[in-house]
Design a protein around this motif. Structure first.
Motif, short mmCIF file in Angstrom:
data_model
loop_
_atom_site.label_atom_id
_atom_site.label_comp_id
_atom_site.label_asym_id
_atom_site.label_seq_id
_atom_site.Cartn_x
_atom_site.Cartn_y
_atom_site.Cartn_z
N ARG B 271 43.38 34.59 40.94
CA ARG B 271 42.33 35.38 40.29
C ARG B 271 42.49 36.86 40.62
N PRO B 272 42.30 37.72 39.60
CA PRO B 272 42.49 39.17 39.80
C PRO B 272 41.70 39.69 41.00
N LYS B 273 40.52 39.13 41.22
CA LYS B 273 39.68 39.58 42.33
C LYS B 273 40.39 39.35 43.67
N HIS B 274 41.10 38.23 43.76
CA HIS B 274 41.80 37.91 45.01
C HIS B 274 43.02 38.77 45.23
N LEU B 275 43.41 39.50 44.19
CA LEU B 275 44.54 40.43 44.33
C LEU B 275 44.07 41.87 44.49
N ALA B 276 42.75 42.09 44.44
CA ALA B 276 42.22 43.47 44.51
C ALA B 276 42.80 44.34 43.41
N MET B 277 42.81 43.79 42.19
CA MET B 277 43.34 44.57 41.07
C MET B 277 42.48 45.81 40.79
N HIS B 278 41.25 45.79 41.32
CA HIS B 278 40.38 46.95 41.09
C HIS B 278 40.84 48.18 41.86
N THR B 279 41.84 48.03 42.74
CA THR B 279 42.36 49.22 43.43
C THR B 279 43.21 50.07 42.50
N HIS B 280 43.54 49.53 41.34
CA HIS B 280 44.27 50.34 40.37
C HIS B 280 43.34 51.39 39.79
N LEU B 281 43.86 52.56 39.57
CA LEU B 281 43.04 53.63 39.02
C LEU B 281 42.80 53.41 37.52
N ILE B 282 43.86 52.95 36.84
CA ILE B 282 43.70 52.61 35.43
C ILE B 282 43.27 51.15 35.37
N SER B 283 42.12 50.91 34.79
CA SER B 283 41.55 49.56 34.78
C SER B 283 42.50 48.54 34.16
N THR B 284 42.57 47.37 34.79
CA THR B 284 43.40 46.30 34.26
C THR B 284 42.55 45.22 33.59
N ARG B 285 41.29 45.54 33.32
CA ARG B 285 40.37 44.50 32.81
C ARG B 285 40.76 43.96 31.44
N ASP B 286 41.27 44.85 30.58
CA ASP B 286 41.68 44.36 29.25
C ASP B 286 42.80 43.33 29.37
N ILE B 287 43.69 43.60 30.31
CA ILE B 287 44.81 42.67 30.56
C ILE B 287 44.25 41.33 31.05
#
Lengths: 208, 302
Positions: B271-287
Motif C-alpha cells: 500500500r502506498p501509505k506503507h511506502l510513504a509515497m506522500h514524501t514525494h513533492l509531486i503528488s502520486t495520488r493520480d497514479i
C-alpha cells in the motif's frame, strides 16, 4: 573565454609538476586526436541550455591553453554523451573532470562555493545529504529503523573515516583555495541546508 | 557453507538520498528483494562519495573513500548492490581505478592501513536494475497487480555511460528498465531525447542551479508530450531533481516521479501509505488511483 584571453600553460605554469600533469591530461584523454568535428557539442544537454561548448574547451586545451579559469568548466553535468559519441575516441568527460581537479589544485575561484558545504557535510556526518528529524520520524512510521545502519550512526567508525579524510587533505585543499593562499583558514562551520523539501512541505511551496 | 553462499545475498548500498530523503525508496527496495528471494545486508557506509563534487575536486580522494565503502562489503564476502546511478558510478569507478593500477592500489591501501583496513579488489559493484532484470520471472510471479500505467523511462546518465560498465547494453538503445516495467504491466512510452540527462549531475544541481532547471524543463516538456502517467527512474538523485525541482519551474508540469523500486513495490501490492509515497513533492495520488482501478479490474476478472 576567447582564444586571445586564454593563456598558454607552457608559458604560464611555473610548477613543473603541474606542467607535467597538464600534458598527462591531454595524453590520457587523447585530446590531441580531436579533429574538431563538433559531435560532442551537438549532443550536449548542457550546451543546449548554456554557453558551455565542449568542442571549444577541447580546442583550447588541445592548443595548450590553460582553461582552469573558464567558468564553463563547471557547467558540465558529466552525462558522458560527448565521450560516448566521439568518433576519435577522445575521453572528453574524463578530461573535463581532470581539468576540474587541476583547477582546484591551482586555486580556481570559479568553482561553485556551495560545494564546500557538501565537503564539510561529508567530513562531519559521512553523508552528502544528512538525515533530518522529519525523515527520522517518517522512517519509523513505515517500519524502517529511525536511524539508518550507516557510518553516520557509528561514532567509532565515523572517527576513523574523519581521520582518513583528513589524511587525504580534501577539506584542507578546497578550504584553502576558498579562503585564498596566505589567509587563515579553519574548518568553517557551515551547516548544510539542502534547498529541498522533506515530505513536510506541500506541493508548490517554496523549497528555499 | 555460510548462509551468504546459500542464498543470493548482496550488501545494499542505499545512498544518502534514498535513506535520508526518500525512505520510500529504501523501504520498497527491502520489500521487493525479499519477495523475489534475494537477501540484502546492511553495512556501515558513508556517502559514496558524491561524484559530481568529489570526483571533480580530487579523483584520488574520491577513489579512496569509495573503496573504503566497498571494503565494508568485502569483509562479509558479498557484492555491493546500489540503488542509485550516482553511487553506482562512484563505486564502480573507484573499484575499476583500483583494479587497473598498481599505483592506485598502493595509494589506497597505504591510506586504508592507517585505519586498519585493506582491499584486494575482489568485490563487484552492481546496480539493482540488473539484479531485478536477472529475476524477471520472480518479478512476474510476485506481482499482484498489472499496473496498467504509461511510463516514461528515465535511465539517467551513469547507469548507461561510460558504456564500459555494461558491454552487453547498447547505450543508445537500451532495453533493461523497459523489460522490468513491462513485466509489471506498464507500457513504456517513447519520447524525444529519452536517454538524455536530467540536469542534476556533475555538481550542476547545486553549483549551477539555473542550468540544471533549464535542462530539467526540456526533459519534462518531452515527457509531457509523450502522454506518460509518470516518470520511472533508477536513481534517487535524478529522482530528487525530477520531483523536487519541478516546483521551481515556471511551467507547472506536475508529473509524478517514481523510483523503479517504488513502482515494483506498488505492483507487488504494497500500500502506498506503507511506502510513504506522500514524501514525494509531486503528488502520486493520480497514479495510486489508476493502480487501484487496475487492481479492481483484475480482481473482478478472476
Amino acid at each position: 573565454m576567447s582564444e586571445a584571453e586564454a593563456k598558454k600553460v607552457e608559458q604560464m605554469e611555473e610548477d613543473p609538476y603541474e606542467l607535467e600533469q597538464f600534458h598527462k591530461i591531454l595524453e590520457d584523454s587523447k585530446i590531441l586526436s580531436c579533429v574538431q568535428c563538433g559531435k560532442c557539442t551537438g549532443g550536449c544537454p548542457a550546451g543546449r541550455q548554456s554557453r558551455i561548448r565542449i568542442r571549444e574547451l577541447v580546442h583550447l586545451a588541445h592548443e595548450g591553453h590553460d582553461i582552469k579559469d573558464c567558468k564553463e568548466l563547471w557547467l558540465c553535468t558529466t552525462c558522458y554523451n560527448c565521450q560516448e559519441r566521439c568518433p576519435k575516441g577522445v575521453d572528453t568527460t574524463e578530461a573535463i573532470i581532470s581539468l576540474r581537479n587541476r583547477a582546484i589544485r591551482k586555486g580556481d575561484h570559479n568553482f561553485p562555493e556551495i560545494h564546500t558545504t557538501a565537503i564539510t557535510s561529508l567530513r562531519d556526518q559521512a553523508d552528502g545529504f544528512p538525515l533530518s528529524p522529519d525523515v527520522e520520524s517518517i522512517r519509523s512510521v513505515i517500519g524502517l529503523p529511525k536511524h539508518p545502519h550507516d557510518l553516520a550512526h557509528d561514532p567509532e567508525g565515523l572517527k576513523k573515516f574523519q581521520a582518513l579524510m583528513d589524511d587525504l587533505g580534501i577539506v584542507e585543499l578546497v578550504m584553502k583555495k576558498q579562503c585564498g593562499e596566505g589567509k587563515p583558514w579553519k574548518y568553517v562551520d557551515i551547516k548544510y541546508k539542502p534547498s529541498v523539501a522533506r515530505g513536510t512541505k506541500k506541493e508548490g511551496e517554496s523549497n528555499e | 557453507m555460510s548462509e551468504a553462499e546459500m542464498q543470493e545475498t548482496y550488501s545494499l548500498f542505499p545512498g544518502c538520498i534514498a535513506k535520508n530523503m526518500y525512505p520510500s525508496i529504501e523501504k520498497s527496495t527491502y520489500t521487493v528483494f525479499e519477495k523475489i528471494g534475494v537477501k540484502l545486508l546492511n553495512h556501515r557506509y558513508s556517502c559514496c562519495p558524491a561524484p559530481g563534487v568529489f570526483r571533480g575536486y580530487d579523483r584520488k580522494t574520491h577513489m579512496t573513500l569509495g573503496v573504503r565503502n566497498i571494503v565494508m562489503a568485502r569483509q562479509d564476502n558479498v557484492d555491493v548492490m546500489t540503488i542509485c546511478n550516482g553511487c553506482y558510478g562512484s563505486l564502480w569507478e573507484a573499484n575499476e581505478m583500483f583494479r587497473k593500477s598498481k599505483e592506485n592500489q598502493d595509494f589506497v591501501n597505504e591510506k586504508l592501513a592507517k585505519i586498519g583496513l585493506s582491499y584486494d579488489g575482489k568485490t563487484n559493484v552492481l546496480h539493482f536494475v540488473d539484479v531485478l532484470h536477472k529475476h524477471l520471472e520472480d518479478v512476474r510471479n510476485a506481482k499482484e497487480v498489472d499496473l496498467g500505467l504509461k511510463v516514461a523511462v528515465h535511465y539517467g546518465c551513469h547507469y548507461l555511460r561510460p558504456s564500459e560498465k555494461h558491454p552487453d547494453i547498447n547505450p543508445e538503445s537500451p532495453h533493461v528498465i523497459e523489460d522490468v516495467v513491462e513485466a509489471l504491466g506498464c507500457e513504456s512510452v517513447d519520447f524525444k531525447n529519452k536517454l538524455s540527462c536530467c540536469g542534476a549531475g556533475g555538481g550542476v544541481w547545486s553549483g549551477a542551479e539555473e542550468l540544471g532547471l533549464r535542462v530539467l524543463d526540456e526533459k519534462l516538456k518531452n515527457v509531457r508530450d509523450s502522454g506518460a502517467d509518470c516518470i520511472v527512474n533508477i536513481c534517487p538523485f535524478c529522482h530528487m531533481h525530477l520531483d523536487q525541482s519541478q516546483g521551481k519551474l515556471e511551467e507547472r508540469y506536475k508529473i509524478p516521479v517514481l523510483h523503479l523500486s517504488e513502482l515494483t513495490g506498488l505492483a507487488f501490492g504494497i500500500r502506498p501509505k506503507h511506502l510513504a509515497m506522500h514524501t514525494h513533492l509531486i503528488s502520486t495520488r493520480d497514479i495510486e488511483k489508476k493502480i487501484k482501478k487496475s487492481k479492481k479490474g483484475s480482481d473482478s476478472e478472476e
